[in-house]
Design a protein around this motif. Structure first.
Motif, PDB file in Angstrom:
ATOM      1  N   VAL A   1       2.786 -13.413   9.876  1.00  0.00           N
ATOM      2  CA  VAL A   1       2.010 -12.455  10.671  1.00  0.00           C
ATOM      3  C   VAL A   1       0.514 -12.692  10.478  1.00  0.00           C
ATOM      4  O   VAL A   1      -0.268 -12.666  11.443  1.00  0.00           O
ATOM      5  N   ALA A   2       0.095 -12.928   9.231  1.00  0.00           N
ATOM      6  CA  ALA A   2      -1.320 -13.186   8.967  1.00  0.00           C
ATOM      7  C   ALA A   2      -1.792 -14.459   9.664  1.00  0.00           C
ATOM      8  O   ALA A   2      -2.900 -14.502  10.227  1.00  0.00           O
TER       9      ALA A   2
ATOM     10  N   ALA B   1      -5.563  -9.991   0.274  1.00  0.00           N
ATOM     11  CA  ALA B   1      -4.398 -10.483  -0.465  1.00  0.00           C
ATOM     12  C   ALA B   1      -4.693 -10.581  -1.964  1.00  0.00           C
ATOM     13  O   ALA B   1      -3.901 -10.135  -2.802  1.00  0.00           O
ATOM     14  N   VAL B   2      -5.846 -11.156  -2.305  1.00  0.00           N
ATOM     15  CA  VAL B   2      -6.200 -11.326  -3.720  1.00  0.00           C
ATOM     16  C   VAL B   2      -6.421  -9.968  -4.386  1.00  0.00           C
ATOM     17  O   VAL B   2      -5.958  -9.720  -5.511  1.00  0.00           O
ATOM     18  N   LEU B   3      -7.118  -9.077  -3.704  1.00  0.00           N
ATOM     19  CA  LEU B   3      -7.387  -7.753  -4.254  1.00  0.00           C
ATOM     20  C   LEU B   3      -6.086  -6.975  -4.464  1.00  0.00           C
ATOM     21  O   LEU B   3      -5.881  -6.355  -5.520  1.00  0.00           O
ATOM     22  N   ALA B   4      -5.194  -7.023  -3.480  1.00  0.00           N
ATOM     23  CA  ALA B   4      -3.921  -6.313  -3.599  1.00  0.00           C
ATOM     24  C   ALA B   4      -3.068  -6.888  -4.722  1.00  0.00           C
ATOM     25  O   ALA B   4      -2.418  -6.140  -5.469  1.00  0.00           O
ATOM     26  N   ALA B   5      -3.055  -8.208  -4.863  1.00  0.00           N
ATOM     27  CA  ALA B   5      -2.282  -8.834  -5.942  1.00  0.00           C
ATOM     28  C   ALA B   5      -2.802  -8.386  -7.304  1.00  0.00           C
ATOM     29  O   ALA B   5      -2.015  -8.069  -8.208  1.00  0.00           O
ATOM     30  N   SER B   6      -4.102  -8.344  -7.459  1.00  0.00           N
ATOM     31  CA  SER B   6      -4.704  -7.937  -8.730  1.00  0.00           C
ATOM     32  C   SER B   6      -4.395  -6.478  -9.053  1.00  0.00           C
ATOM     33  O   SER B   6      -4.002  -6.138 -10.175  1.00  0.00           O
ATOM     34  N   ILE B   7      -4.568  -5.600  -8.055  1.00  0.00           N
ATOM     35  CA  ILE B   7      -4.300  -4.175  -8.267  1.00  0.00           C
ATOM     36  C   ILE B   7      -2.826  -3.957  -8.596  1.00  0.00           C
ATOM     37  O   ILE B   7      -2.478  -3.195  -9.511  1.00  0.00           O
TER      38      ILE B   7
ATOM     39  N   VAL C   1      -3.559  -5.910   6.972  1.00  0.00           N
ATOM     40  CA  VAL C   1      -2.509  -5.165   6.273  1.00  0.00           C
ATOM     41  C   VAL C   1      -1.389  -6.105   5.839  1.00  0.00           C
ATOM     42  O   VAL C   1      -0.858  -5.988   4.718  1.00  0.00           O
ATOM     43  N   ALA C   2      -1.014  -7.051   6.704  1.00  0.00           N
ATOM     44  CA  ALA C   2       0.017  -8.028   6.324  1.00  0.00           C
ATOM     45  C   ALA C   2      -0.429  -8.848   5.120  1.00  0.00           C
ATOM     46  O   ALA C   2       0.356  -9.095   4.194  1.00  0.00           O
ATOM     47  N   ALA C   3      -1.684  -9.252   5.111  1.00  0.00           N
ATOM     48  CA  ALA C   3      -2.206 -10.023   3.982  1.00  0.00           C
ATOM     49  C   ALA C   3      -2.202  -9.191   2.705  1.00  0.00           C
ATOM     50  O   ALA C   3      -1.860  -9.687   1.622  1.00  0.00           O
ATOM     51  N   ALA C   4      -2.581  -7.909   2.816  1.00  0.00           N
ATOM     52  CA  ALA C   4      -2.594  -7.028   1.644  1.00  0.00           C
ATOM     53  C   ALA C   4      -1.184  -6.823   1.101  1.00  0.00           C
ATOM     54  O   ALA C   4      -0.961  -6.860  -0.124  1.00  0.00           O
ATOM     55  N   LEU C   5      -0.205  -6.618   1.981  1.00  0.00           N
ATOM     56  CA  LEU C   5       1.179  -6.438   1.539  1.00  0.00           C
ATOM     57  C   LEU C   5       1.697  -7.704   0.873  1.00  0.00           C
ATOM     58  O   LEU C   5       2.387  -7.646  -0.152  1.00  0.00           O
ATOM     59  N   CYS C   6       1.370  -8.852   1.446  1.00  0.00           N
ATOM     60  CA  CYS C   6       1.756 -10.129   0.848  1.00  0.00           C
ATOM     61  C   CYS C   6       1.188 -10.242  -0.568  1.00  0.00           C
ATOM     62  O   CYS C   6       1.903 -10.585  -1.517  1.00  0.00           O
ATOM     63  N   GLY C   7      -0.096  -9.934  -0.726  1.00  0.00           N
ATOM     64  CA  GLY C   7      -0.721 -10.015  -2.042  1.00  0.00           C
ATOM     65  C   GLY C   7      -0.090  -9.063  -3.033  1.00  0.00           C
ATOM     66  O   GLY C   7       0.163  -9.425  -4.195  1.00  0.00           O
ATOM     67  N   ALA C   8       0.180  -7.824  -2.604  1.00  0.00           N
ATOM     68  CA  ALA C   8       0.778  -6.838  -3.506  1.00  0.00           C
ATOM     69  C   ALA C   8       2.147  -7.298  -3.994  1.00  0.00           C
ATOM     70  O   ALA C   8       2.501  -7.112  -5.172  1.00  0.00           O
ATOM     71  N   LEU C   9       2.929  -7.919  -3.116  1.00  0.00           N
ATOM     72  CA  LEU C   9       4.246  -8.411  -3.511  1.00  0.00           C
ATOM     73  C   LEU C   9       4.138  -9.620  -4.436  1.00  0.00           C
ATOM     74  O   LEU C   9       4.954  -9.787  -5.353  1.00  0.00           O
ATOM     75  N   LEU C  10       3.136 -10.461  -4.223  1.00  0.00           N
ATOM     76  CA  LEU C  10       2.925 -11.589  -5.130  1.00  0.00           C
ATOM     77  C   LEU C  10       2.518 -11.092  -6.517  1.00  0.00           C
ATOM     78  O   LEU C  10       2.922 -11.663  -7.531  1.00  0.00           O
ATOM     79  N   GLY C  11       1.721 -10.015  -6.559  1.00  0.00           N
ATOM     80  CA  GLY C  11       1.365  -9.434  -7.846  1.00  0.00           C
ATOM     81  C   GLY C  11       2.557  -8.825  -8.561  1.00  0.00           C
ATOM     82  O   GLY C  11       2.618  -8.793  -9.803  1.00  0.00           O
ATOM     83  N   PHE C  12       3.527  -8.350  -7.796  1.00  0.00           N
ATOM     84  CA  PHE C  12       4.753  -7.751  -8.346  1.00  0.00           C
ATOM     85  C   PHE C  12       5.762  -8.807  -8.793  1.00  0.00           C
ATOM     86  O   PHE C  12       6.535  -8.583  -9.740  1.00  0.00           O
ATOM     87  N   SER C  13       5.761  -9.962  -8.145  1.00  0.00           N
ATOM     88  CA  SER C  13       6.818 -10.954  -8.334  1.00  0.00           C
ATOM     89  C   SER C  13       7.004 -11.424  -9.781  1.00  0.00           C
ATOM     90  O   SER C  13       8.153 -11.566 -10.231  1.00  0.00           O
TER      91      SER C  13
ATOM     92  N   LEU D   1      -4.630   0.571  -0.721  1.00  0.00           N
ATOM     93  CA  LEU D   1      -6.006   0.599  -1.217  1.00  0.00           C
ATOM     94  C   LEU D   1      -6.761  -0.667  -0.818  1.00  0.00           C
ATOM     95  O   LEU D   1      -7.877  -0.585  -0.267  1.00  0.00           O
ATOM     96  N   ALA D   2      -6.164  -1.827  -1.064  1.00  0.00           N
ATOM     97  CA  ALA D   2      -6.823  -3.082  -0.696  1.00  0.00           C
ATOM     98  C   ALA D   2      -6.987  -3.167   0.819  1.00  0.00           C
ATOM     99  O   ALA D   2      -8.047  -3.587   1.317  1.00  0.00           O
ATOM    100  N   GLY D   3      -5.952  -2.766   1.551  1.00  0.00           N
ATOM    101  CA  GLY D   3      -6.045  -2.796   3.006  1.00  0.00           C
ATOM    102  C   GLY D   3      -7.148  -1.886   3.528  1.00  0.00           C
ATOM    103  O   GLY D   3      -7.920  -2.282   4.411  1.00  0.00           O
ATOM    104  N   ALA D   4      -7.235  -0.673   2.967  1.00  0.00           N
ATOM    105  CA  ALA D   4      -8.261   0.274   3.422  1.00  0.00           C
ATOM    106  C   ALA D   4      -9.668  -0.241   3.131  1.00  0.00           C
ATOM    107  O   ALA D   4     -10.565  -0.159   3.981  1.00  0.00           O
TER     108      ALA D   4
END
Length: 338
Positions: A173-174, A13-19, A189-201, A63-66
């Protein structure tokens, strides 16, 4: 899941938010030049705004999920990476549609191909209704998945709307995954998607500086659909219905109303309940806030359904969720009193 796997979900989640945040910041100047969404009669925004932040959200999630999936050392990474490939494909379809709108039929066929990959990649021994023939169940899931991907796209018509829906779903889901109700890969994957959306928000809060575009809403819909499918295949069907219930109700009721009125239901419009709410005097922040609160309530009902593991409880919780959704839809359809 072990504590190590829970930590990996947090890292995802943190990695996806940052990216996501860094990519949006880096690509926004370019998107201002090549992907500007100009207001029209069906728009909710008033000034030209770039779209295409979904590129960053999708890349960050995958990317973060992988990375975290590989770090987790899971024995079989084929299912999530098949889903990743389908998500990339449908993102490309969305980007092409953002740049130059595609005809309806080819667009739906390409989307259906991505959904089919996800649905038919699920193991044959995982069933929602074992008494139903496998081909029929998967066929119905294909239709449902295609509708879900499109309704997520349809509902992405207001600042922060997609985040207000998808963040509670992915968090739920997480959390359920942390107790073993879905596979570890789905949880990550759910955690990564959550983080990516928080980074977008922060970039999409009213008044939005950038929009997702179809390049974002379509893969988000596919990834959310996969997470919900995993819940249903692991016999948590009530939870899989409760989590997206507001989206399902708003989009489906609106579609049926437009079909009954013989309107071109495939064309862009401003008939969704959340759009009617802004026309009825609700502020964007008020609409998003009420949708977010409702989705948190639905997430709590879904988690309760899994915890109780009872058919009677599922029925009661589904009725409670349906009532809460109906009340909000009715509220949005009425002019707001001063």
């Amino acid at each position: 899941m072990t504590s190590f796997e829970i930590l990996l979900s947090f890292i995802a989640a943190v990695l996806a938010a940052s990216i996501s945040a860094m990519l949006i910041q880096a690509t926004r100047p370019m998107l201002l030049r090549v992907a500007l969404a100009k207001p029209n009669a069906r728009s909710s925004h008033k000034i030209p705004t770039p779209q295409g932040a979904g590129i960053a959200v999708t890349v960050a999630t995958l990317l973060a999920g992988a990375i975290v999936l590989v770090l987790a050392g899971l024995s079989d990474l084929t299912p999530p990476f098949v889903v990743f490939a389908a998500s990339l494909f449908i993102a490309v379809v969305g980007f092409a549609d953002d740049v130059r709108p595609l005809p309806v039929v080819p667009r739906l066929l390409l989307q259906a191909a991505a959904v089919a990959v996800v649905v038919f990649a699920a193991p044959g021994d995982l069933r929602i209704v074992p008494a139903c023939p496998l081909w029929l169940e998967r066929g119905l899931l294909l239709v449902a998945g295609l509708w879900f991907v499109n309704l997520v796209n349809f509902m992405d018509g207001l600042d922060l709307m997609t985040a207000a829906e998808a963040v509670p779903i992915t968090v739920a889901v997480a959390l359920l995954g942390s107790f073993g109700h879905v596979p570890a890969a789905t949880t990550i994957v759910a955690a990564a998607l959550c983080g990516a959306l928080l980074g977008f928000s922060p970039f999409n809060r009213p008044v939005a500086r950038i929009f997702l575009g179809d390049v974002g809403s379509l893969p988000i819909g596919l990834l959310l659909g996969w997470c919900l499918l995993q819940l249903a295949l692991h016999q948590q069907f009530a939870a899989a219905l409760l989590l997206p219930l507001y989206y399902l109700a708003d989009a489906t009721v609106t579609l049926l109303r437009r079909m009954a009125r013989r309107e071109p239901f495939w064309a862009a419009h401003r008939s969704h309940f959340y759009q009617r709410a802004t026309d009825n005097g609700f502020t964007v922040w008020r609409v998003i806030g009420e949708v977010f609160v409702l989705n948190v309530v639905l997430a709590l009902l879904a988690i309760t359904s899994v915890a109780l593991n009872s058919l009677a409880a599922d029925i009661v919780l589904l009725l409670a969720g349906a009532l809460a959704v109906a009340l909000l839809l009715h509220r949005f359809s009425q002019p707001r009193m001063p």
